[in-house]
Design a protein around this motif. Sequence first.
Motif, PDB file in Angstrom:
ATOM      1  N   VAL A  22       0.837  -1.204   0.000  1.00  0.00           N
ATOM      2  CA  VAL A  22       0.000   0.000   0.000  1.00  0.00           C
ATOM      3  C   VAL A  22       0.874   1.257   0.000  1.00  0.00           C
ATOM      4  N   VAL A  23       1.907   1.235   0.820  1.00  0.00           N
ATOM      5  CA  VAL A  23       2.795   2.406   0.906  1.00  0.00           C
ATOM      6  C   VAL A  23       3.535   2.607  -0.412  1.00  0.00           C
ATOM      7  N   ARG A  24       4.017   1.514  -1.010  1.00  0.00           N
ATOM      8  CA  ARG A  24       4.766   1.641  -2.268  1.00  0.00           C
ATOM      9  C   ARG A  24       3.856   2.083  -3.427  1.00  0.00           C
ATOM     10  N   ALA A  25       2.582   1.695  -3.372  1.00  0.00           N
ATOM     11  CA  ALA A  25       1.673   1.995  -4.487  1.00  0.00           C
ATOM     12  C   ALA A  25       0.939   3.314  -4.294  1.00  0.00           C
ATOM     13  N   PRO A  34       2.663   8.380   3.612  1.00  0.00           N
ATOM     14  CA  PRO A  34       2.475   6.961   3.921  1.00  0.00           C
ATOM     15  C   PRO A  34       1.312   6.686   4.882  1.00  0.00           C
ATOM     16  N   VAL A  35       1.228   7.467   5.979  1.00  0.00           N
ATOM     17  CA  VAL A  35       0.162   7.217   6.958  1.00  0.00           C
ATOM     18  C   VAL A  35      -1.212   7.450   6.326  1.00  0.00           C
ATOM     19  N   ALA A  36      -1.297   8.457   5.448  1.00  0.00           N
ATOM     20  CA  ALA A  36      -2.573   8.730   4.768  1.00  0.00           C
ATOM     21  C   ALA A  36      -2.957   7.549   3.873  1.00  0.00           C
ATOM     22  N   ALA A  37      -1.969   6.942   3.221  1.00  0.00           N
ATOM     23  CA  ALA A  37      -2.241   5.793   2.360  1.00  0.00           C
ATOM     24  C   ALA A  37      -2.719   4.592   3.178  1.00  0.00           C
ATOM     25  N   LEU A  38      -2.083   4.348   4.312  1.00  0.00           N
ATOM     26  CA  LEU A  38      -2.482   3.225   5.173  1.00  0.00           C
ATOM     27  C   LEU A  38      -3.886   3.446   5.740  1.00  0.00           C
ATOM     28  N   ARG A  39      -4.167   4.676   6.110  1.00  0.00           N
ATOM     29  CA  ARG A  39      -5.481   5.044   6.651  1.00  0.00           C
ATOM     30  C   ARG A  39      -6.562   4.815   5.588  1.00  0.00           C
ATOM     31  N   ARG A  40      -6.302   5.324   4.380  1.00  0.00           N
ATOM     32  CA  ARG A  40      -7.249   5.163   3.275  1.00  0.00           C
ATOM     33  C   ARG A  40      -7.498   3.669   3.013  1.00  0.00           C
ATOM     34  N   ALA A  76       2.343   1.786  13.283  1.00  0.00           N
ATOM     35  CA  ALA A  76       1.229   1.623  12.333  1.00  0.00           C
ATOM     36  C   ALA A  76       0.653   0.211  12.388  1.00  0.00           C
ATOM     37  N   VAL A  77       1.528  -0.792  12.438  1.00  0.00           N
ATOM     38  CA  VAL A  77       1.040  -2.176  12.497  1.00  0.00           C
ATOM     39  C   VAL A  77       0.303  -2.408  13.815  1.00  0.00           C
TER      40      VAL A  77
END
Lengths: 200, 200
Positions: free
Chosen positions: B73-76, B83-89, B159-160
């Motif tokens: 998710v972070v790489r894409a 990064p945190v916004a991507a993980l949240r989304r 995050a994990v």
Amino acid sequence: MTGLRELQRRRVREAISTAAITLFLERGFDEVSVAEIAAAAGVSKPTLFKYFATKEDLVLHRITDHLGEPARVVRARAEGERPVAALRRHFLDGLARHDPVTGLNDDPEVVAYHRLVFFGAPSLLGRLHQFMAEDEEALAEALAETTDELTARLLAGQAVATQRVLARRNWQLLADGRPMAEVEAEAVRAAEQGFGMLPG
Amino acid sequence: MTGLRELQRRRVREAISTAAITLFLERGFDEVSVAEIAAAAGVSKPTLFKYFATKEDLVLHRITDHLGEPARVVRARAEGERPVAALRRHFLDGLARHDPVTGLNDDPEVVAYHRLVFFGAPSLLGRLHQFMAEDEEALAEALAETTDELTARLLAGQAVATQRVLARRNWQLLADGRPMAEVEAEAVRAAEQGFGMLPG
């Protein structure tokens, strides 16, 4: 005051654990039997199991002696001190006295001991994670005394993860052969950053 | 395109896993032998072990199919997205489609499945934690592509931990019998709060 019986109990426990860890470091966790450890420590196998419920506990009791520490630190904090500030202070105190749980201890036996914990056997790591989960649960309960349950759980998870990452990294730097003075300065900076990333 | 051989492989794998989980849910993880599972799935024991290396993997493969997801998710993520916004989304998307890994799925079999994972046997939980450590390690590597190694490790750990606390809590609320609509609204709020506690 500690009674004589309790003192004797601790001595036997320490002797068994030392014999076990010495043998594990020499030959590997899976290669040493509980019977051999009992023989080396001069006790019977049933006696050994009275002191340590599992083979893993022979290694991990040095760590589990700290079980519940984050929760105790939060509960014992000064009035007006924020929980994260108390945990940060406690970790920095641990670094200053080179407490092995912070990873910042370059005694070759301590470094080897942690290598055994991290890479000795999957069952050791599995049980270590179980203890960390208990630590986190206890910390969440302590935090929930002054905040809502969701915030308490989230912060407990993030704080225990932070301590684990910091300690593991300190150990790794020392295991890689970096000099203590260098690693210590780096460890303090890392702790400031890590706890600084937590809210509150 | 998926070839016929691969399709067949997946079917056998799914059949073995379903047989195993059904038996575990009926009688408990420790009470069912691998031989019984092989018999129930209509395969030999050696065939079973070609598909699943350990008894624990028979249960956990549904979770390990997601292994490395946070790193991906972070790489894409889109250019300019943090990064945190991507993980949240990604987590909120998972909640919206009731992805079992978010804990927000009230299918009785999914709820029972997670109870098996969390309380079925210490070895299951131990192996689950091992997989989470791998997920965290992979996420740290992905984050380190755009930040320093220490920040990457700290953020990955936090995050994990956040995702784990959120998913476990969603499952617990549903397991306690709370209605889905109520838990869903609560889960979205909790995710906003949890990821909001992370820096960046």
